[in-house]
Design a protein around this motif. Structure first.
Motif, PDB file in Angstrom:
ATOM      1  N   LEU A   1      -2.992  10.018  -4.399  1.00  0.00           N
ATOM      2  CA  LEU A   1      -1.731  10.083  -5.149  1.00  0.00           C
ATOM      3  C   LEU A   1      -1.017   8.730  -5.157  1.00  0.00           C
ATOM      4  CD1 LEU A   1       0.953  11.449  -6.227  1.00  0.00           C
ATOM      5  CD2 LEU A   1       1.436  11.949  -3.831  1.00  0.00           C
ATOM      6  N   GLY A   2      -1.092   7.994  -4.053  1.00  0.00           N
ATOM      7  CA  GLY A   2      -0.400   6.717  -3.937  1.00  0.00           C
ATOM      8  C   GLY A   2      -0.801   5.694  -4.980  1.00  0.00           C
ATOM      9  N   GLU A   3      -1.954   5.900  -5.612  1.00  0.00           N
ATOM     10  CA  GLU A   3      -2.390   4.973  -6.653  1.00  0.00           C
ATOM     11  C   GLU A   3      -1.403   4.953  -7.828  1.00  0.00           C
ATOM     12  OE1 GLU A   3      -6.668   4.000  -6.870  1.00  0.00           O
ATOM     13  OE2 GLU A   3      -6.569   5.023  -8.800  1.00  0.00           O
ATOM     14  N   PHE A   4      -0.766   6.084  -8.096  1.00  0.00           N
ATOM     15  CA  PHE A   4       0.219   6.135  -9.186  1.00  0.00           C
ATOM     16  C   PHE A   4       1.454   5.306  -8.830  1.00  0.00           C
ATOM     17  CE2 PHE A   4      -2.508   9.668 -10.082  1.00  0.00           C
ATOM     18  CZ  PHE A   4      -2.510   9.794 -11.464  1.00  0.00           C
ATOM     19  N   SER A   5       1.894   5.366  -7.581  1.00  0.00           N
ATOM     20  CA  SER A   5       3.017   4.541  -7.126  1.00  0.00           C
ATOM     21  C   SER A   5       2.658   3.062  -7.250  1.00  0.00           C
ATOM     22  CB  SER A   5       3.369   4.868  -5.674  1.00  0.00           C
ATOM     23  OG  SER A   5       3.499   6.249  -5.468  1.00  0.00           O
ATOM     24  N   ALA A   6       1.425   2.717  -6.872  1.00  0.00           N
ATOM     25  CA  ALA A   6       0.962   1.332  -6.961  1.00  0.00           C
ATOM     26  C   ALA A   6       0.998   0.832  -8.400  1.00  0.00           C
ATOM     27  CB  ALA A   6      -0.455   1.224  -6.397  1.00  0.00           C
ATOM     28  N   LEU A   7       0.709   1.721  -9.339  1.00  0.00           N
ATOM     29  CA  LEU A   7       0.664   1.329 -10.753  1.00  0.00           C
ATOM     30  C   LEU A   7       2.055   1.153 -11.355  1.00  0.00           C
ATOM     31  CD1 LEU A   7      -2.345   3.489 -11.981  1.00  0.00           C
ATOM     32  CD2 LEU A   7      -2.300   1.028 -11.514  1.00  0.00           C
ATOM     33  N   VAL A   8       3.060   1.710 -10.731  1.00  0.00           N
ATOM     34  CA  VAL A   8       4.441   1.401 -11.131  1.00  0.00           C
ATOM     35  C   VAL A   8       4.834   0.055 -10.516  1.00  0.00           C
ATOM     36  CG1 VAL A   8       6.867   2.114 -11.000  1.00  0.00           C
ATOM     37  CG2 VAL A   8       5.083   3.822 -11.405  1.00  0.00           C
ATOM     38  N   ALA A   9       4.423  -0.159  -9.282  1.00  0.00           N
ATOM     39  CA  ALA A   9       4.769  -1.401  -8.581  1.00  0.00           C
ATOM     40  C   ALA A   9       4.191  -2.632  -9.275  1.00  0.00           C
ATOM     41  CB  ALA A   9       4.282  -1.341  -7.137  1.00  0.00           C
ATOM     42  N   ASN A  10       3.011  -2.500  -9.889  1.00  0.00           N
ATOM     43  CA  ASN A  10       2.415  -3.669 -10.552  1.00  0.00           C
ATOM     44  C   ASN A  10       2.590  -3.657 -12.074  1.00  0.00           C
ATOM     45  OD1 ASN A  10       0.459  -1.833 -11.408  1.00  0.00           O
ATOM     46  ND2 ASN A  10      -1.281  -3.077 -10.763  1.00  0.00           N
TER      47      ASN A  10
ATOM     48  N   VAL B   1       0.848  -1.193   0.000  1.00  0.00           N
ATOM     49  CA  VAL B   1       0.000   0.000   0.000  1.00  0.00           C
ATOM     50  C   VAL B   1       0.886   1.246   0.000  1.00  0.00           C
ATOM     51  CG1 VAL B   1      -2.011  -1.100   1.039  1.00  0.00           C
ATOM     52  CG2 VAL B   1      -0.257  -0.128   2.521  1.00  0.00           C
ATOM     53  N   PHE B   2       0.410   2.277  -0.706  1.00  0.00           N
ATOM     54  CA  PHE B   2       1.236   3.450  -0.980  1.00  0.00           C
ATOM     55  C   PHE B   2       0.539   4.726  -0.502  1.00  0.00           C
ATOM     56  CE2 PHE B   2       2.381   0.086  -3.816  1.00  0.00           C
ATOM     57  CZ  PHE B   2       3.753   0.170  -3.928  1.00  0.00           C
ATOM     58  N   PRO B   3       1.255   5.541   0.307  1.00  0.00           N
ATOM     59  CA  PRO B   3       0.636   6.739   0.899  1.00  0.00           C
ATOM     60  C   PRO B   3       0.459   7.883  -0.090  1.00  0.00           C
ATOM     61  CG  PRO B   3       2.960   6.665   1.468  1.00  0.00           C
ATOM     62  CD  PRO B   3       2.662   5.390   0.725  1.00  0.00           C
ATOM     63  N   GLY B   4      -0.382   8.832   0.311  1.00  0.00           N
ATOM     64  CA  GLY B   4      -0.633  10.014  -0.504  1.00  0.00           C
ATOM     65  C   GLY B   4      -0.094  11.273   0.141  1.00  0.00           C
ATOM     66  N   GLN B   5      -0.630  12.403  -0.299  1.00  0.00           N
ATOM     67  CA  GLN B   5      -0.155  13.714   0.135  1.00  0.00           C
ATOM     68  C   GLN B   5      -0.294  13.866   1.645  1.00  0.00           C
ATOM     69  OE1 GLN B   5      -1.306  16.538  -2.757  1.00  0.00           O
ATOM     70  NE2 GLN B   5      -0.707  18.316  -1.588  1.00  0.00           N
ATOM     71  N   GLY B   6       0.716  14.471   2.262  1.00  0.00           N
ATOM     72  CA  GLY B   6       0.723  14.661   3.712  1.00  0.00           C
ATOM     73  C   GLY B   6       1.750  13.787   4.409  1.00  0.00           C
ATOM     74  N   SER B   7       2.304  12.813   3.688  1.00  0.00           N
ATOM     75  CA  SER B   7       3.280  11.899   4.310  1.00  0.00           C
ATOM     76  C   SER B   7       4.722  12.359   4.118  1.00  0.00           C
ATOM     77  CB  SER B   7       3.109  10.486   3.745  1.00  0.00           C
ATOM     78  OG  SER B   7       3.277  10.476   2.344  1.00  0.00           O
ATOM     79  N   GLN B   8       4.907  13.490   3.446  1.00  0.00           N
ATOM     80  CA  GLN B   8       6.262  13.989   3.157  1.00  0.00           C
ATOM     81  C   GLN B   8       6.969  14.486   4.422  1.00  0.00           C
ATOM     82  OE1 GLN B   8       3.415  15.496   2.162  1.00  0.00           O
ATOM     83  NE2 GLN B   8       3.498  17.600   2.910  1.00  0.00           N
ATOM     84  N   PHE B   9       8.302  14.436   4.409  1.00  0.00           N
ATOM     85  CA  PHE B   9       9.096  14.993   5.509  1.00  0.00           C
ATOM     86  C   PHE B   9      10.464  15.402   4.976  1.00  0.00           C
ATOM     87  CE2 PHE B   9       9.958  10.460   5.400  1.00  0.00           C
ATOM     88  CZ  PHE B   9      11.337  10.368   5.560  1.00  0.00           C
TER      89      PHE B   9
ATOM     90  N   THR C   1       5.359  18.321  -3.524  1.00  0.00           N
ATOM     91  CA  THR C   1       4.864  17.272  -2.620  1.00  0.00           C
ATOM     92  C   THR C   1       4.538  15.981  -3.344  1.00  0.00           C
ATOM     93  OG1 THR C   1       3.810  19.013  -1.316  1.00  0.00           O
ATOM     94  CG2 THR C   1       3.162  16.756  -0.838  1.00  0.00           C
ATOM     95  N   GLN C   2       3.703  16.101  -4.380  1.00  0.00           N
ATOM     96  CA  GLN C   2       3.216  14.881  -5.031  1.00  0.00           C
ATOM     97  C   GLN C   2       4.339  14.109  -5.729  1.00  0.00           C
ATOM     98  OE1 GLN C   2      -0.560  15.057  -7.039  1.00  0.00           O
ATOM     99  NE2 GLN C   2      -1.362  16.594  -5.657  1.00  0.00           N
ATOM    100  N   PRO C   3       5.179  14.765  -6.545  1.00  0.00           N
ATOM    101  CA  PRO C   3       6.298  14.017  -7.138  1.00  0.00           C
ATOM    102  C   PRO C   3       7.259  13.461  -6.087  1.00  0.00           C
ATOM    103  CG  PRO C   3       5.961  16.075  -8.316  1.00  0.00           C
ATOM    104  CD  PRO C   3       5.090  16.124  -7.099  1.00  0.00           C
ATOM    105  N   ALA C   4       7.503  14.202  -5.005  1.00  0.00           N
ATOM    106  CA  ALA C   4       8.444  13.756  -3.972  1.00  0.00           C
ATOM    107  C   ALA C   4       7.977  12.454  -3.326  1.00  0.00           C
ATOM    108  CB  ALA C   4       8.621  14.835  -2.911  1.00  0.00           C
ATOM    109  N   ILE C   5       6.705  12.377  -2.982  1.00  0.00           N
ATOM    110  CA  ILE C   5       6.162  11.160  -2.367  1.00  0.00           C
ATOM    111  C   ILE C   5       6.204   9.998  -3.355  1.00  0.00           C
ATOM    112  CG2 ILE C   5       4.048  10.105  -1.431  1.00  0.00           C
ATOM    113  CD1 ILE C   5       3.415  12.980  -0.312  1.00  0.00           C
ATOM    114  N   PHE C   6       5.876  10.271  -4.605  1.00  0.00           N
ATOM    115  CA  PHE C   6       5.924   9.240  -5.644  1.00  0.00           C
ATOM    116  C   PHE C   6       7.348   8.700  -5.813  1.00  0.00           C
ATOM    117  CE2 PHE C   6       6.869   8.228 -10.082  1.00  0.00           C
ATOM    118  CZ  PHE C   6       5.919   7.246 -10.364  1.00  0.00           C
ATOM    119  N   ILE C   7       8.326   9.599  -5.895  1.00  0.00           N
ATOM    120  CA  ILE C   7       9.728   9.192  -6.061  1.00  0.00           C
ATOM    121  C   ILE C   7      10.177   8.322  -4.889  1.00  0.00           C
ATOM    122  CG2 ILE C   7      12.127  10.054  -6.120  1.00  0.00           C
ATOM    123  CD1 ILE C   7      10.867  12.605  -7.561  1.00  0.00           C
ATOM    124  N   HIS C   8       9.873   8.780  -3.679  1.00  0.00           N
ATOM    125  CA  HIS C   8      10.241   8.024  -2.474  1.00  0.00           C
ATOM    126  C   HIS C   8       9.611   6.629  -2.503  1.00  0.00           C
ATOM    127  CE1 HIS C   8      10.291   6.761   1.729  1.00  0.00           C
ATOM    128  NE2 HIS C   8      11.157   7.728   2.012  1.00  0.00           N
TER     129      HIS C   8
END
Length: 291
Positions: A88-97, A5-13, A60-67
């Motif tokens: 946003l995490g749905e895009f990360s999931a679509l790279v993972a699969n 599972v992949f997080p969305g906006q707000g998880s950045q640090f 924010t969005q590209p940073a979380i995706f890259i991470h």
């Protein structure tokens, strides 16, 4: 069965991704490629920027995706049977699969961020977290308010985020408190994500999605809009476009993943937000961070 599972906006640090960057050459090369794709040094902002720098939507969005994608590479997928991402995490999931390449995924995420920011600038709008009311009551109150205000994120039982025009969101918050909500808290975001006010962004993103190459999924993705397993690339595209103006049905997605056999959820990306939500949805499953 294992689910990623992949997080969305707000998880950045601040500092996000630096350990991954330093861990392996192929991850460093992948992350360096991000700067080339985006045309600016996003890694410098991720590693050394301020909280304010990281809060900018175009960062924010590209940073979380890259991470998140770098973290997938670090764990080499680890034999997962299903994936899902929060907004946003749905895009990360679509790279993972295997549906999207890293390059196409990052380009779409960047376009999505810019389109959403543009839509936010058009109308005064906001979001609010509602705690301690059941979903049906929140839906009922939203429907009773004049103006645009809708359920946006079904995060877990008793935690729902609403989204819409600023005045309508404020009115809804007052009504939620009167109805017994423990909290009705305006969130520090500058737009009404996952609401009809994102229509201009949806049109812009749809054009970009239609031009990107989507492959058949290697394992199912449980999408925010349908909450069920999807592998067909045309269906995935349609759901991804609908996601911008529709709600993130995270509670229902996790419930369906569990119904289909998921017992072990691994959060891939910054933070531990999804692990907490999943435990509130079903306390019997195991949750962990990928790295």
């Amino acid at each position: 069965m294992k689910a990623l599972v992949f997080p969305g906006q707000g998880s950045q640090f601040v500092g996000m991704g630096k350990e991954l960057y330093d861990s392996r050459k192929e991850i460093k090369d992948l992350m360096d490629f991000s700067n080339e794709i985006l045309g600016f040094d996003i890694l410098k902002i991720m590693f050394e920027g301020t909280d304010e720098d990281l809060k900018k939507t175009k960062v924010t969005q590209p940073a979380i995706f890259i991470h998140s994608v770098a973290a997938v590479k670090a764990i080499d997928g680890t034999g997962a049977q299903m994936v899902a991402g929060h907004s946003l995490g749905e895009f990360s999931a679509l790279v993972a699969n295997g549906v999207l390449s890293f390059e196409d995924g990052l380009k779409l995420v960047s376009e999505r961020a810019l389109a959403m920011q543009e839509a936010c600038d058009v109308n005064p709008s906001s979001m609010a977290a509602i705690l301690g009311l059941d979903d049906a009551k929140v839906e009922e109150i939203c429907a009773s308010i004049g103006g645009v205000v809708v359920p946006a994120n079904y995060n877990c039982p008793g935690q729902l985020v609403i989204s819409g025009e600023t005045k309508a969101v404020e009115e809804a918050c007052n009504a939620m408190k009167e109805a017994g909500a423990k909290r009705a808290l305006i969130l520090p975001v500058n737009g009404a994500f996952h609401s009809p006010l994102m229509q201009p962004a949806q049109e812009r993103l749809a054009a970009a999605i239609e031009n990107a190459k989507f492959r058949k999924a290697t394992i199912p993705v449980y999408q925010n809009i349908t909450t069920t397993a999807v592998t067909n690339p045309d269906e995935i595209k349609k759901n991804l476009i609908a996601q911008l103006t529709g709600p993130v049905k995270w509670t229902q997605s996790v419930q369906n993943m569990i119904k289909d056999g998921a017992t072990n959820f691994v959060e891939v990306g910054p933070g531990k937000t999804l692990q907490g939500l999943i435990k509130k949805i079903n306390s019997e499953v195991t949750v962990a961070s990928a790295i």
